[in-house]
Design a protein around this motif. Sequence first.
Motif, PDB file in Angstrom:
ATOM      1  N   ALA A  53       0.817  -1.224   0.000  1.00  0.00           N
ATOM      2  CA  ALA A  53       0.000   0.000   0.000  1.00  0.00           C
ATOM      3  C   ALA A  53       0.841   1.260   0.000  1.00  0.00           C
ATOM      4  N   PRO A  57      -2.397   5.727  -3.695  1.00  0.00           N
ATOM      5  CA  PRO A  57      -3.068   6.894  -3.097  1.00  0.00           C
ATOM      6  C   PRO A  57      -3.990   6.505  -1.937  1.00  0.00           C
ATOM      7  N   GLU A  58      -4.137   7.416  -1.004  1.00  0.00           N
ATOM      8  CA  GLU A  58      -4.973   7.145   0.163  1.00  0.00           C
ATOM      9  C   GLU A  58      -6.425   6.862  -0.237  1.00  0.00           C
ATOM     10  N   GLY A  62      -4.432   3.201   0.108  1.00  0.00           N
ATOM     11  CA  GLY A  62      -2.988   3.160   0.280  1.00  0.00           C
ATOM     12  C   GLY A  62      -2.494   4.157   1.316  1.00  0.00           C
ATOM     13  N   LEU A  63      -1.163   4.229   1.441  1.00  0.00           N
ATOM     14  CA  LEU A  63      -0.545   5.159   2.385  1.00  0.00           C
ATOM     15  C   LEU A  63      -0.212   6.494   1.735  1.00  0.00           C
ATOM     16  N   GLY A  64      -0.204   6.516   0.400  1.00  0.00           N
ATOM     17  CA  GLY A  64       0.003   7.774  -0.304  1.00  0.00           C
ATOM     18  C   GLY A  64       1.394   8.347  -0.184  1.00  0.00           C
ATOM     19  N   ALA A 107      -3.039  -2.370  -3.190  1.00  0.00           N
ATOM     20  CA  ALA A 107      -2.832  -1.964  -1.797  1.00  0.00           C
ATOM     21  C   ALA A 107      -3.185  -3.081  -0.835  1.00  0.00           C
TER      22      ALA A 107
END
Length: 323
Positions: A53, A57-58, A62-64, A107
């Motif tokens: 992740a 993108p969040e 994900g964590l971005g 992710a």
Amino acid sequence: MNFAFTDEQIELRDGVRAYLEGTHGAEVLRRLDTEGGRDPVIWRGLVEMGLTALIVPEAQGGLGLGLIEAALVAVELGRADVSEPVADSALVAPRLIADEAQLAAIAAGELKVALAHPVNPWVADADQAGLVFGGSATGERLESADPLRRLFAVARAEADARMLDHAALIAAAQLVGAGERMLTLATDYAKDREQFGQAIGGFQAIKHHLASVAVALEFARPALWRAAYALENGHERAGVHVSHAKLAATDAAVQAAETAIQVHGAMGYTYEVDLHYWMKRAWALAGAWGDRAFHLRRLDDAVIGGAMAIGPDQSFETGMTHG
């Protein structure tokens, strides 16, 4: 340019390193070598660590995070000689894919992505991938210098410049990590192996060889971080910086392999010595995503062709900051 890593980046790097040191040692590599090179338990652990992740993108779960964080993690993957396809699938593919459902699946660790590009005559882990991005692969299994790599013949591949630069960056980071691990293995052996009544690490020739590797790695790291920063921020020269990083990392890792073999003596080539796993990974990655000649040609075209000015006043753009 202030390029100190943030506390969060250092914490990420140290956390990944600690996890892999505890779960992915040489004994695991030997087990994987006899069991086909892949283990769903290892993959699940990488997913639970959040690595799949990392740069998603969040909005898609994900964590971005960015390419600097991806490169930091890739160094640790190289240091641990991780063979699961997390580098291509999680640290490269999310920057190429626009489909939100696919990003969410990456992710969550539910979608593995293989990458096809004309610069490589193979697609890694095509047999496990739910998506081969950039082309397709055949079912023909190819031999690799690295017994833990699963390579398949290319059926079709498109020349995607974004894929090349992102994948070459992550390969360079893994080479730096592999080089660091081989230097550690050689240094530890030199401290323990005795000859003529003393540890061989006390001999001047051994010290000089190991110090030369340390210097090569030290020069490769800033090239890697600059390439990650340039690629993340869409700099015009990003591709050239990536080629510089790949060249520096390749040379450092190959030097580390050669030196570690010399320090270990003839037994350095044998299966019984753990060194050979990192050595073979370095050889494999050296030719992946553009070999030395390929990236040297890209640098020559930019510098000698006049597209890229060089000199102390051209090293960094004024005002570039990080951290």
